[in-house]
Design a protein around this motif. Structure first.
Motif, short mmCIF file in Angstrom:
data_model
loop_
_atom_site.label_atom_id
_atom_site.label_comp_id
_atom_site.label_asym_id
_atom_site.label_seq_id
_atom_site.Cartn_x
_atom_site.Cartn_y
_atom_site.Cartn_z
N LYS A 149 -6.09 -3.92 -13.81
CA LYS A 149 -6.80 -2.91 -14.62
C LYS A 149 -6.09 -1.56 -14.59
CE LYS A 149 -11.50 -1.24 -15.27
NZ LYS A 149 -11.63 -1.59 -16.69
N THR A 150 -5.57 -1.18 -13.43
CA THR A 150 -4.96 0.15 -13.33
C THR A 150 -3.50 0.16 -13.76
OG1 THR A 150 -4.35 -0.20 -11.01
CG2 THR A 150 -6.49 0.84 -11.44
N GLN A 151 -2.84 -0.97 -13.66
CA GLN A 151 -1.40 -1.02 -13.97
C GLN A 151 -1.12 -1.63 -15.35
OE1 GLN A 151 0.81 0.30 -11.51
NE2 GLN A 151 -1.19 0.88 -10.67
N GLY A 152 -2.13 -2.26 -15.92
CA GLY A 152 -1.94 -2.95 -17.19
C GLY A 152 -1.25 -4.30 -17.04
N THR A 153 -0.87 -4.65 -15.84
CA THR A 153 -0.19 -5.92 -15.55
C THR A 153 -0.28 -6.21 -14.06
OG1 THR A 153 1.91 -7.12 -15.64
CG2 THR A 153 2.05 -4.75 -15.23
N LEU A 154 -0.14 -7.50 -13.73
CA LEU A 154 -0.03 -7.85 -12.31
C LEU A 154 1.43 -8.00 -11.89
CD1 LEU A 154 -2.80 -10.61 -11.95
CD2 LEU A 154 -2.67 -8.48 -10.66
N TYR A 155 2.31 -8.02 -12.90
CA TYR A 155 3.71 -8.38 -12.63
C TYR A 155 4.58 -7.19 -12.20
CZ TYR A 155 2.86 -13.00 -14.48
OH TYR A 155 2.38 -14.27 -14.65
N ASP A 156 5.56 -7.50 -11.34
CA ASP A 156 6.63 -6.56 -10.98
C ASP A 156 6.12 -5.26 -10.38
OD1 ASP A 156 8.72 -8.30 -12.00
OD2 ASP A 156 7.97 -7.77 -14.00
N ARG A 157 5.10 -5.34 -9.57
CA ARG A 157 4.57 -4.12 -8.92
C ARG A 157 5.13 -4.01 -7.51
NH1 ARG A 157 3.39 -1.07 -12.74
NH2 ARG A 157 4.94 -2.47 -13.57
N THR A 158 5.32 -2.78 -7.07
CA THR A 158 5.67 -2.53 -5.66
C THR A 158 4.40 -2.11 -4.94
OG1 THR A 158 7.93 -1.91 -6.20
CG2 THR A 158 7.07 -1.15 -4.08
N ILE A 159 4.08 -2.87 -3.91
CA ILE A 159 2.82 -2.64 -3.19
C ILE A 159 3.14 -2.25 -1.75
CG2 ILE A 159 0.63 -3.71 -2.48
CD1 ILE A 159 0.84 -5.44 -4.91
N ALA A 160 2.72 -1.05 -1.38
CA ALA A 160 2.86 -0.64 0.02
C ALA A 160 1.57 -0.97 0.74
CB ALA A 160 3.16 0.86 0.11
N MET A 161 1.68 -1.73 1.82
CA MET A 161 0.50 -2.11 2.61
C MET A 161 0.59 -1.36 3.94
SD MET A 161 0.37 -6.16 1.83
CE MET A 161 -0.43 -6.73 0.34
N VAL A 162 -0.44 -0.60 4.24
CA VAL A 162 -0.35 0.36 5.33
C VAL A 162 -1.46 0.15 6.36
CG1 VAL A 162 -0.33 2.84 5.87
CG2 VAL A 162 0.56 2.05 3.66
N GLY A 163 -1.09 0.11 7.64
CA GLY A 163 -2.12 0.11 8.68
C GLY A 163 -2.09 -1.14 9.53
N LEU A 217 -0.78 1.75 -3.39
CA LEU A 217 -0.78 2.12 -1.97
C LEU A 217 -2.05 1.52 -1.38
CD1 LEU A 217 0.54 3.76 0.26
CD2 LEU A 217 -0.59 5.80 -0.63
N TYR A 218 -1.88 0.43 -0.63
CA TYR A 218 -3.04 -0.34 -0.13
C TYR A 218 -3.25 0.04 1.34
CZ TYR A 218 -6.24 -4.34 0.11
OH TYR A 218 -7.36 -5.15 0.24
N MET A 219 -4.22 0.94 1.57
CA MET A 219 -4.51 1.43 2.92
C MET A 219 -5.49 0.47 3.60
SD MET A 219 -2.78 4.28 3.03
CE MET A 219 -3.38 4.92 4.60
N THR A 220 -5.41 0.37 4.93
CA THR A 220 -6.35 -0.48 5.65
C THR A 220 -6.83 0.21 6.94
OG1 THR A 220 -4.64 -1.62 6.94
CG2 THR A 220 -5.28 -2.64 4.85
N ARG A 221 -7.96 -0.27 7.39
CA ARG A 221 -8.57 0.18 8.65
C ARG A 221 -7.98 -0.61 9.82
NH1 ARG A 221 -13.14 -2.18 11.46
NH2 ARG A 221 -13.08 -3.91 9.99
N VAL A 222 -7.78 0.04 10.94
CA VAL A 222 -7.40 -0.71 12.15
C VAL A 222 -8.65 -1.47 12.61
CG1 VAL A 222 -6.52 -0.53 14.50
CG2 VAL A 222 -5.61 0.98 12.71
N GLN A 223 -8.50 -2.79 12.75
CA GLN A 223 -9.65 -3.69 12.93
C GLN A 223 -10.12 -3.73 14.40
OE1 GLN A 223 -10.49 -6.09 9.87
NE2 GLN A 223 -9.71 -4.10 9.17
N ARG A 224 -10.89 -2.74 14.75
CA ARG A 224 -11.32 -2.55 16.15
C ARG A 224 -11.88 -3.83 16.77
NH1 ARG A 224 -15.78 -0.98 19.19
NH2 ARG A 224 -15.33 0.67 20.71
N GLU A 225 -12.67 -4.56 15.98
CA GLU A 225 -13.39 -5.74 16.50
C GLU A 225 -12.47 -6.89 16.90
OE1 GLU A 225 -13.31 -4.49 13.47
OE2 GLU A 225 -13.90 -5.91 11.90
N ARG A 226 -11.19 -6.80 16.51
CA ARG A 226 -10.27 -7.90 16.85
C ARG A 226 -9.48 -7.63 18.14
NH1 ARG A 226 -13.04 -10.45 13.44
NH2 ARG A 226 -12.77 -9.88 11.26
N PHE A 227 -9.57 -6.43 18.67
CA PHE A 227 -8.77 -6.08 19.86
C PHE A 227 -9.43 -6.60 21.13
CE2 PHE A 227 -7.01 -3.30 16.79
CZ PHE A 227 -5.77 -2.90 17.24
N THR A 228 -8.63 -7.19 22.01
CA THR A 228 -9.17 -7.54 23.33
C THR A 228 -8.97 -6.36 24.28
OG1 THR A 228 -7.06 -8.67 23.63
CG2 THR A 228 -8.98 -10.07 23.25
#
Ligand code: ASP
Length: 299
Positions: A140-154, A218-229
């Protein structure tokens, strides 16, 4: 009977069909296609958006909801096995939407269930409905799914939305920039997946202009506290990256900031008024996409 357990079971054609149908629901979400159907939402782990958007989706489609959002009120606390819970709920409902803290729980549920199962997140493994709404938001935001650069952070180690999105995007010639501290770097199996599917990627520990100015999403994420031992380790890494509005000043005009939410500090509130901030709207897209997913499995 169809289950949606993992995004890798969806071909490009399946994904595009689900997204196209979601577009119709965006135009008109109130359609009585689930009249007489009962949908169970079984949430063994906390959720806000996923459960409420699935339940809104069912309500707007004219179906009924049963289930629990707090597993401590279910017989699992008495020691009931997942197999028995699923068999029982299959007696009552036409569809089971389940979130569970154990990786593989959704697959197991689908194997023992007599009704379709949709995975609403299993541990650090997969979150396919989130991926479909992420893909909807990207298209919806890019007009296409193709050939995008996606930064995944966190938190690329424990973030199930990351793991699913890498696989979901794989049909559309993406380039990835993986940004994580050593402790939260992407598991080797997903890097191997990228190599096997010829998906170019780079990895860095530095969240800077070099990353932000060279991506479309720019795909930001939360540090998943519940998965840490080790909670001391969590404390060391939890605030490692924070996106502020100033950091977006030289980003591409088409850049959009996505986040599966909840955010707990990794996107400063001064980003919210920037037109490139898309994460609140992204969550609304979850309603239309989940309406489409329900029709896919019950259709
Ligand atoms: N809501 C997403 C999930 O359930 C992301 C998160 O919790 O950080 O995986």
């Amino acid at each position: 009977m169809k289950h949606i357990v993992s995004i890798d079971q969806c071909s490009a054609e399946d994904i595009l069909r689900i997204l196209d149908r979601a577009e119709l629901f965006e135009k008109n979400p109130n359609r009585h296609l689930l009249e007489g159907k009962v949908v169970a939402t079984l949430f063994f782990e906390p959720s806000t958006r996923t459960r409420l958007s699935f339940e809104t989706a069912v309500n707007r489609l004219g179906g009924r909801i049963i289930g629990f959002s707090d597993a401590s009120t279910s017989s699992s606390t008495k020691g009931e096995s997942l197999k028995d819970t699923i068999s029982m709920v299959g007696n009552y409902a036409d569809l089971i939407i389940m979130r569970h803290y154990l990786e593989g729980a959704a697959r197991y549920a689908s194997e023992v269930s007599r009704v379709p199962v949709v995975n609403a997140g299993d541990g650090a493994n997969q979150h396919p409905s989130q991926t479909l709404l992420d893909l909807y938001s990207i298209r919806k935001t890019q007009g296409t799914l193709y050939d995008r650069t996606i930064a995944m952070v966190g938190d690329l180690k424990y973030g199930r939305t990351i793991h699913s999105l890498i696989e979901g995007m794989s049909h559309f010639r993406p380039r990835f920039i993986f940004v994580a501290p050593e402790e939260l770097s992407l598991p080797e199996e997903y890097k191997q997946f990228c190599r096997e599917h010829d998906l170019p990627y780079t990895e860095t520990k530095h969240f800077d202009e070099e990353v932000i100015n060279n991506c479309d999403i720019l795909y930001m994420t939360r540090v998943q506290r519940e998965r840490f031992t080790d909670l001391e380790e969590y404390e060391r890494v939890k605030d490692v990256y924070v996106l502020t509005n100033a950091m977006l000043s030289d980003s591409r005009p088409n850049l959009r900031v996505l986040h599966p939410l909840p955010r707990v500090g990794e996107i400063a509130y001064d980003v919210d008024d920037n037109p490139k901030a898309y994460f609140i709207r992204q969550a609304l897209n979850g309603l239309y996409t989940r309406q489409s997913i329900i029709c896919e499995v019950l259709g």
